[in-house]
Design an enzyme around this catalytic site. Structure first.
Site, PDB file in Angstrom:
ATOM      1  N   CYS B 164      24.825  34.553 -23.732  1.00  0.00           N
ATOM      2  CA  CYS B 164      23.586  33.770 -23.759  1.00  0.00           C
ATOM      3  C   CYS B 164      22.732  34.015 -24.991  1.00  0.00           C
ATOM      4  CB  CYS B 164      22.809  34.017 -22.475  1.00  0.00           C
ATOM      5  SG  CYS B 164      23.866  33.704 -21.040  1.00  0.00           S
ATOM      6  N   HIS B 292      13.114  34.406 -22.567  1.00  0.00           N
ATOM      7  CA  HIS B 292      14.477  34.119 -22.106  1.00  0.00           C
ATOM      8  C   HIS B 292      14.393  33.617 -20.659  1.00  0.00           C
ATOM      9  CE1 HIS B 292      18.766  34.151 -22.159  1.00  0.00           C
ATOM     10  NE2 HIS B 292      18.877  35.090 -21.255  1.00  0.00           N
ATOM     11  N   HIS B 325      19.614  26.966 -17.474  1.00  0.00           N
ATOM     12  CA  HIS B 325      20.059  27.958 -18.456  1.00  0.00           C
ATOM     13  C   HIS B 325      21.289  27.378 -19.158  1.00  0.00           C
ATOM     14  CE1 HIS B 325      21.029  31.390 -20.644  1.00  0.00           C
ATOM     15  NE2 HIS B 325      21.050  32.324 -19.718  1.00  0.00           N
TER      16      HIS B 325
END
Lengths: 266, 398
Positions: B164, B292, B325
């Site tokens: 990620c 995040h 996400h």
């Protein structure tokens, strides 16, 4: 500016079944001996704690083994080295497992295998095992993955004025995917590149705005020996130059339009 | 601490996600608090959850010359390149500097693994079906090889795959190539698409929310997976003095655990400190932090520990309640959202957060806020404890 400042090759690691470290692979490359036929099938990877080693997929063990060899030779502390892990395909056996499981029983996918499937699994296991909190990365560029990883590591070392660890590894492909990925053996190598003037082998890299010439017969033989994996062949080209006694120049394909010229002075 | 770097101009940028195609669609959704998350209708056996799916990918085949790269991920890459003039800007850079003086550095976590999954579902006596017998899409480099072909970029072409944080790290790699003079411009970004690997993979880790992600909410219960393509073109500042800038970045490793963050946030903090040092910016000057904020219990708990370091006037939000996400694309997508915040003078809200964690509440924007932003950060943290923080600033006044 197309040329990077020269770097010292402070450490080298290598693993191929039958030549489980750099001194033995060097002897093989120099034609002094063949591959040992009673060799272990898997790298020892003793740097990983026992529990992690059991959980670690083959590519992680391979990367950890060659990285540990290179760092040991360099005399540097692994915890202080930014690290770049390069691979053409990543964990091929896990990709095969994941795709096979998803096709038939997706809800049975193993969470451990899922997190081991990421291309940065070697970087994760390595930084955890060595306590390295510096930058870590995972790089791929298909058949040019070694050249891409080498450039990334060298650029990092020059830009940040720090020694850098590069580990490049691929494991053998398996399952139906093997027809598309075609790599027939596990091979890994690692370098510690240091931007300093200490005595030792030196590497100078330059970007050339022309595609690398197609490999000649020697290059093709090297690629076959490297498990039909062109990026493995790129890595072996560097190691063969390092094993030689005089300075050599080689060009590695870097992209469709450019190549990475390397001059190696052992 | 790293030395200060020269900033780079961002001369083109765009994003395509569940919020729509291009910057205008994103700006509109962020300002109006409109989420792109919807019930999961992806895959043959959809899990009960919400996803951030890009509409119309199925109806947008690649142009014929690129047929060999055909797959969902490359379709999304193409859609992304066609927005806001990104592909034209890349072509101008190739024209101006020469093809080999432009680098291509993209992040992706799964690339076109969806095509490999499809081949395994349709094996013909143990072999891939004819239409999927294309080695160039069964590699994690599929995206970069396609985008290089689609843009004519001929310099270093690199895939970064650190889960990620992948496409956040692309900015860092590109900056080093430009700083050393190896190239004059770089197209950076990230593309990740929905596929069974990530939907069932994160499900197996019990990290997927059934009802939709709620970043920094007391009741948060996991991520919603999304897909996106986001790009930015980086050049030296003298090429475009008024363009917004990449001012700095920091990268670190947790050295802790493969799938949970280091509990006291040391790794994330190291990335933040290095980013501000490279930018030469004091933390008190930070106006906005795009967190995040995955909405897992652990991520948000650890990331919240960074917030007290920022001045009381700084605003923070996580935008995954809008887009889901987007994994390897998240770093680039959220960088583009941070650039929108600078350009248009607003703070996107933490959509999905109704009851904010008390330790984060003072900084979190729950509604869109109008405010001038000079300095915006974007955090990205990946599996294996891989952390990146990016710093963006406003260019010279026009």
């Amino acid at each position: 500016m197309n040329t990077l400042p020269a770097l010292r090759i402070a450490g080298v690691g290598a693993w191929l079944q039958g030549a489980p470290d750099w001194p033995s692979l060097r002897s093989v490359l120099l034609g002094e001996r063949g591959l040992a036929d009673t060799a272990p099938v898997k790298p020892a990877a003793n740097i990983l704690p026992a529990a992690e080693r059991r959980r670690a997929p083959d590519g992680v063990r391979l990367a950890a083994e060659v990285a540990a060899q290179a760092v040991a030779m360099s005399g540097l502390d692994a915890a202080t080295l930014p690290c770049i892990f390069a691979s053409t395909h990543g964990e091929l056996a896990i990709t095969d497992y994941v795709c096979e499981t998803l096709a038939h029983a997706p809800l049975e996918l193993s969470p451990t295998k899922f997190h081991n499937s990421v291309l940065n699994a070697p970087a994760g296991y390595w930084t955890i095992a060595t306590g390295c909190t510096r930058a870590s990365s995972a790089i791929t560029a298909h058949h040019r993955s070694f050249a891409a990883g080498l450039l990334e590591a060298a650029v990092f070392a020059c830009a940040e004025a720090t020694p850098v660890l590069l580990a490049y590894c691929d494991v053998a492909s398996t399952g139906p995917l093997a027809e598309m990925t075609r790599t027939t053996l596990a091979f890994g190598m690692a370098l510690v590149l240091a931007p300093d003037a200490a005595a030792g082998a030196r590497l100078t890299l330059a970007l050339d705005a022309a595609p690398a010439a197609a490999p000649g017969p020697a290059g093709l033989a090297l690629a076959r020996a490297a498990g039909d994996n062109p990026a493995n062949a790129q890595a072996l080209l560097l190691l063969a130059a390092l094993a030689a006694t005089r300075s050599t120049r080689q060009a590695l394909s870097l992209s469709s339009g450019s190549s990475l010229e390397m001059e190696i002075t052992p | 601490m790293p030395a200060r770097i020269e900033p780079l101009a961002i001369t083109a940028a765009s994003a395509t996600s569940a919020l729509g195609r291009g910057l205008a669609a994103h700006l509109d959704a962020l300002r109006n608090g409109r989420s792109g998350l919807a019930p999961n209708d992806f895959s043959s056996a959809p899990l009960d959850c919400r996803i951030g799916r890009v509409a119309g990918v199925e109806d947008a085949p690649l142009p014929a010359p690129f047929a060999r790269w055909e797959c969902r991920n490359n379709r999304l890459a193409w859609l992304g390149l066609e927005q806001d003039g990104v592909r034209a800007a890349a072509a101008r850079a190739v024209e101006r500097y020469g093809a080999t003086r432009v680098a291509l550095v993209l992040g992706t976590s799964t690339a076109s693994i969806g095509a490999t999954e499809a081949a395994y579902r349709r094996l013909d006596h143990g072999h891939f079906p004819d239409d999927l017998r294309r080695p160039e899409i069964h590699t994690p480099h599929s995206l970069v090889a396609f985008v290089a072909a689609a843009t004519g970029i001929g310099g270093p072409a690199l895939t970064i795959s650190t889960a990620c944080s992948s496409s956040a790290k692309a900015f860092a790699s590109a900056e080093r190539l430009i700083r050393l003079g190896l190239v004059d411009a770089a197209l950076v970004g990230g593309v990740d698409t929905l596929c069974d690997s990530v939907l069932f993979g994160f499900h197996s880790l019990a990290l997927v929310s059934r009802t939709g992600c709620r970043p920094f909410d007391l009741g948060r219960d996991g991520i919603s997976i999304g897909e996106a393509a986001a790009f930015a073109l980086l050049e030296r500042v003298d090429a475009a003095p008024t363009a917004p800038r990449l001012a700095g970045y920091g990268e670190s490793s947790d050295a802790w655990h493969m799938s949970t963050p280091q509990p006291d946030g040391r790794g994330a903090l190291a990335a933040l400190d290095a980013a501000l040092a490279r930018a030469g910016i004091h933390i008190d000057a930070v106006d906005y932090i795009n967190l995040h904020g995955t909405a897992t219990v652990k991520n948000d708990e650890v990331e919240a520990k960074l917030l007290p370091r920022f001045p009381a006037r700084a605003r923070a939000s996580a935008t995954k309640g809008f887009t889901g996400h987007t994994l390897g694309a998240a770093g680039a997508l959220e960088a583009v959202l941070a650039l929108l915040a600078i350009e248009h003078g607003f703070v996107p809200p933490s959509l999905g957060c109704a009851r904010p964690m008390p330790e984060a509440a003072a900084w979190l924007a729950l509604q869109p806020e109008v405010r001038r932003i000079e300095v915006a950060l974007s955090n990205s943290f990946g599996f294996g404890g891989n952390n990146t923080c990016l710093v963006f600033t406003r260019g010279e006044p026009a």
